[in-house]
Design an enzyme around this catalytic site. Structure first.
Site, PDB file in Angstrom:
ATOM      1  N   ASP A 172       0.856  -1.185   0.000  1.00 30.14           N
ATOM      2  CA  ASP A 172       0.000   0.000   0.000  1.00 30.14           C
ATOM      3  C   ASP A 172       0.896   1.240   0.000  1.00 30.14           C
ATOM      4  O   ASP A 172       2.093   1.159   0.312  1.00 30.14           O
ATOM      5  CB  ASP A 172      -0.879  -0.053   1.261  1.00 30.14           C
ATOM      6  CG  ASP A 172      -1.718   1.183   1.443  1.00 30.14           C
ATOM      7  OD1 ASP A 172      -2.355   1.628   0.476  1.00 30.14           O
ATOM      8  OD2 ASP A 172      -1.741   1.710   2.580  1.00 30.14           O
ATOM      9  N   ASP A 201      -0.415   5.053   0.936  1.00 26.94           N
ATOM     10  CA  ASP A 201      -0.739   6.078   1.926  1.00 26.94           C
ATOM     11  C   ASP A 201      -0.649   5.527   3.345  1.00 26.94           C
ATOM     12  O   ASP A 201      -1.213   4.472   3.650  1.00 26.94           O
ATOM     13  CB  ASP A 201      -2.145   6.625   1.682  1.00 26.94           C
ATOM     14  CG  ASP A 201      -2.252   7.391   0.377  1.00 26.94           C
ATOM     15  OD1 ASP A 201      -3.009   8.361   0.332  1.00 26.94           O
ATOM     16  OD2 ASP A 201      -1.571   7.018  -0.595  1.00 26.94           O
TER      17      ASP A 201
END
Length: 298
Positions: A89, A91
């Site tokens: 991922d 963020d």
């Protein structure tokens, strides 16, 4: 066989570590999971490794976290090795911000969007609906504000470049897969050294955001599918590592051999077999058993 590697909170090192280890071994024995061996890894002196001939990984993780929290932890049902694939991922994992929240600040609506983001990350809202709602609120914002936001707000998470570059130096393929946007993910991936980016694309007309998305949406299913597809290309026996922090990362974390929840939301932590709760991203390298003398990009 179960292997657990653990890094205790540095602030607590030397303060009751042996007592906590003794308590953990006693608690595990009472649960029918006697520890066959416990030792510090020679090349990473702050990593404790436990080996159990059998047992339940969930119970092992719960016991260790109860006694050592906050800690960094990885549990595997086989010897822990350097992965062949790393999918992460972006963020609040590879970078320290939520891009859409920061971008919303340039439109003067950060609190409104940040609340939706937090609820989606906690798993309280459907991701796709929450994404569309937030993007719609950005309609009319100039594309140039994205460049400003990148320059002024977006920063790599501590240890991110070292993690990506070190794994690449070991022959690992690296993929950044995010429910965020190519406008941010592409430059972040270039900075950190990812091989591939999978992300959403903001629709822009005449230099302004329309409030819509162009192309298919990258959601939790796409994250999981990306990991499975890229792993299949590497052949039998390939090992996958995934990192993430929110509910949208759960299917990906569950599909990986090593699914590590990074300073994550509770639901993501429950789904993972690894957690980073006190260190930075270089803790992942330590848990994999890669000595600091072999780290790159630090």
């Amino acid at each position: 066989m179960l292997i657990a590697r653990l890094i205790a909170d540095p602030a607590q090192n030397g303060i009751g570590l042996q007592a906590r280890l003794d308590a953990a071994m006693d608690a595990l024995a009472k649960r029918g999971m006697p520890v066959a061996m416990a030792h510090m890894l020679d090349h990473a002196g702050d990593v404790l490794q436990l080996a159990l001939p059998e047992g339940d990984a969930g119970a092992l993780g719960q016991t260790l976290e109860e006694l050592f929290a906050p800690c960094d932890l990885l549990i595997s049902d086989a010897d822990i090795a350097t992965p062949h694939l790393f999918v992460s991922d972006m963020d609040s994992t590879m970078i320290g911000q939520e891009c859409i929240d920061e971008l919303a600040d340039y439109a003067g609506i950060k609190p409104q969007i940040a609340e939706i983001t937090e609820r989606a990350m906690q798993g309280e809202l459907d991701f796709v609906s929450a994404l569309k709602e937030r993007v719609a609120l950005l309609a009319g914002l100039g594309e140039s504000e994205i460049t400003r936001c990148l320059d002024e707000r977006i920063r790599p998470m501590e240890g991110a470049r070292a993690l990506v570059q070190t794994l690449k130096s070991k022959g690992c393929k690296t993929v950044l897969v995010t429910g965020g946007f190519h406008h941010f993910a592409d430059p972040v991936a270039e900075t950190l050294g990812f091989d591939l980016v999978v992300a959403n694309r903001l629709e822009v007309v005449d230099g302004k955001l329309t409030g819509g998305l162009a192309g298919p949406i990258t959601d939790s299913g796409v994250k999981r599918a990306t990991l499975i597809e890229e792993l299949s290309k590497l052949g039998d026996g390939a090992i996958a590592l995934a990192t993430g922090d929110g509910a949208n990362d759960i299917p990906m974390l569950e599909a990986a051999h090593y699914g590590i929840a990074y300073h994550a939301k509770p639901k993501a932590k429950l789904a993972a077999n690894g957690i980073i709760d006190c260190g930075n991203l270089t803790s992942v390298l330590k848990l994999l058993g890669i000595p600091s003398s072999e780290w790159s990009g630090a």
